[in-house]
Scaffold this active site. Structure first.
Site, PDB file in Angstrom:
ATOM      1  CB  SER A   1     -54.988  27.302 -29.450  1.00 59.46           C
ATOM      2  OG  SER A   1     -55.114  28.110 -28.312  1.00 59.46           O
TER       3      SER A   1
ATOM      4  NE  ARG B   1     -38.510  28.494 -17.525  1.00 61.25           N
ATOM      5  CZ  ARG B   1     -38.115  27.932 -16.398  1.00 61.25           C
ATOM      6  NH1 ARG B   1     -38.775  26.912 -15.894  1.00 61.25           N
ATOM      7  NH2 ARG B   1     -37.051  28.369 -15.748  1.00 61.25           N
TER       8      ARG B   1
ATOM      9  CG  HIS C   1     -52.560  37.563 -18.166  1.00 55.13           C
ATOM     10  ND1 HIS C   1     -51.877  36.516 -17.584  1.00 55.13           N
ATOM     11  CD2 HIS C   1     -53.485  37.954 -17.260  1.00 55.13           C
ATOM     12  CE1 HIS C   1     -52.368  36.297 -16.378  1.00 55.13           C
ATOM     13  NE2 HIS C   1     -53.348  37.160 -16.161  1.00 55.13           N
TER      14      HIS C   1
ATOM     15  CG  ASP D   1     -48.974  38.278 -16.040  1.00 53.87           C
ATOM     16  OD1 ASP D   1     -48.377  38.018 -17.088  1.00 53.87           O
ATOM     17  OD2 ASP D   1     -49.493  37.415 -15.323  1.00 53.87           O
TER      18      ASP D   1
HETATM   19  C1  GRF Z   1     -53.777  31.224 -23.108  1.00 52.98           C
HETATM   20  O1  GRF Z   1     -54.997  31.377 -22.433  1.00 52.98           O
HETATM   21  C2  GRF Z   1     -52.834  32.354 -22.769  1.00 52.98           C
HETATM   22  O2  GRF Z   1     -53.469  33.568 -22.563  1.00 52.98           O
HETATM   23  C3  GRF Z   1     -52.228  31.873 -21.476  1.00 52.98           C
HETATM   24  O3  GRF Z   1     -52.061  30.490 -21.671  1.00 52.98           O
HETATM   25  C4  GRF Z   1     -53.016  30.015 -22.616  1.00 52.98           C
HETATM   26  C5  GRF Z   1     -52.276  29.302 -23.701  1.00 52.98           C
HETATM   27  O4  GRF Z   1     -53.096  28.626 -24.612  1.00 52.98           O
HETATM   28  N1  GRF Z   1     -51.048  32.634 -21.172  1.00 52.98           N
HETATM   29  P1  GRF Z   1     -52.478  28.051 -25.959  1.00 52.98           P
HETATM   30  O5  GRF Z   1     -51.270  27.186 -25.605  1.00 52.98           O
HETATM   31  O6  GRF Z   1     -52.100  29.194 -26.843  1.00 52.98           O
HETATM   32  O7  GRF Z   1     -53.575  27.203 -26.560  1.00 52.98           O
END
Ligand code: GRF
Length: 199
Positions: free
Chosen positions: A15, A93, A111, A147
């Protein structure tokens, strides 16, 4: 300015990838997504890429003898396509030093927490369990830690008492979709630069 060539790395739904692609189409993000790469062949992010006319590739880490050899193969794919910026969007990963060094200061991540709080996985869950009243998202450069890289931008929302994990997660995602393209635009246009920590 010539739009920079970008690769998006995603392991799942994608997304955030969609928000990025939409922003490039709307003209609010000056960038060309050249490649979407996944470590999961079934990632829906790959379908989103194809629908948008973007090259979609995946490699399975299981076919490689080590994390470093896998990452070296990914770096090769990116270099062959003259990728300038690497955008992680739900890429589950840890990026090894061999990858970080090849794209030093040019790898970004989003994040779902107000870093340095809750690095790693399940951060929304951990924030709720801890009884936090606010939560947020962080866009940061990737360095050799998990992170820990320099923060580019953060955005926060309040958690209502009794709000479910699903409800909070949905609001966090909405926040991500607004914040990430904006933060990327600031980086790609040179308004924000990577500075290595000296200690
Ligand atoms: C998001 O919450 C991002 O912050 C985290 O993983 C999720 C991925 O969601 N690292 P999407 O695949 O972009 O819908």
């Amino acid at each position: 300015m010539i739009p920079p060539h970008v690769a998006v790395l995603a392991s799942g739904n994608g997304s955030n990838l969609q928000a990025i692609l939409d922003a490039t189409q709307e003209g609010t993000l000056n960038a060309t997504v050249r490649l979407v790469f996944s470590d999961k062949a079934a990632a829906f992010a790959l379908e989103r890429a194809k629908k948008f006319g973007v090259e979609a590739l995946s490699l399975s880490p299981k076919s490689f003898p080590s994390r470093e050899v896998f990452d070296q193969a990914v770096v090769g794919l990116l270099q062959e396509r003259k990728i300038e910026w690497v955008v992680c969007a739900g890429y589950m990963r840890i990026i090894s030093p061999v990858f970080v060094r090849a794209f030093k200061g040019r790898i970004l991540n989003i994040h779902p927490a107000l870093l340095p709080k809750y690095p790693g996985t399940h951060s929304i869950e951990r924030a709720i369990e801890a009884g936090d009243l606010e939560i947020g998202v962080t866009v940061h450069f990737i360095d050799e830690g998990v992170d820990t890289g320099p923060i580019i931008e953060q955005s926060r929302i309040q958690i209502s008492p009794g709000e479910t994990l699903d409800a909070v997660t949905e609001r966090v995602h909405e926040l991500e979709h607004r914040l990430y393209p904006k933060a990327l635009e600031r980086v790609f246009s040179g308004k924000v630069r990577y500075e290595e920590r000296t200690k």
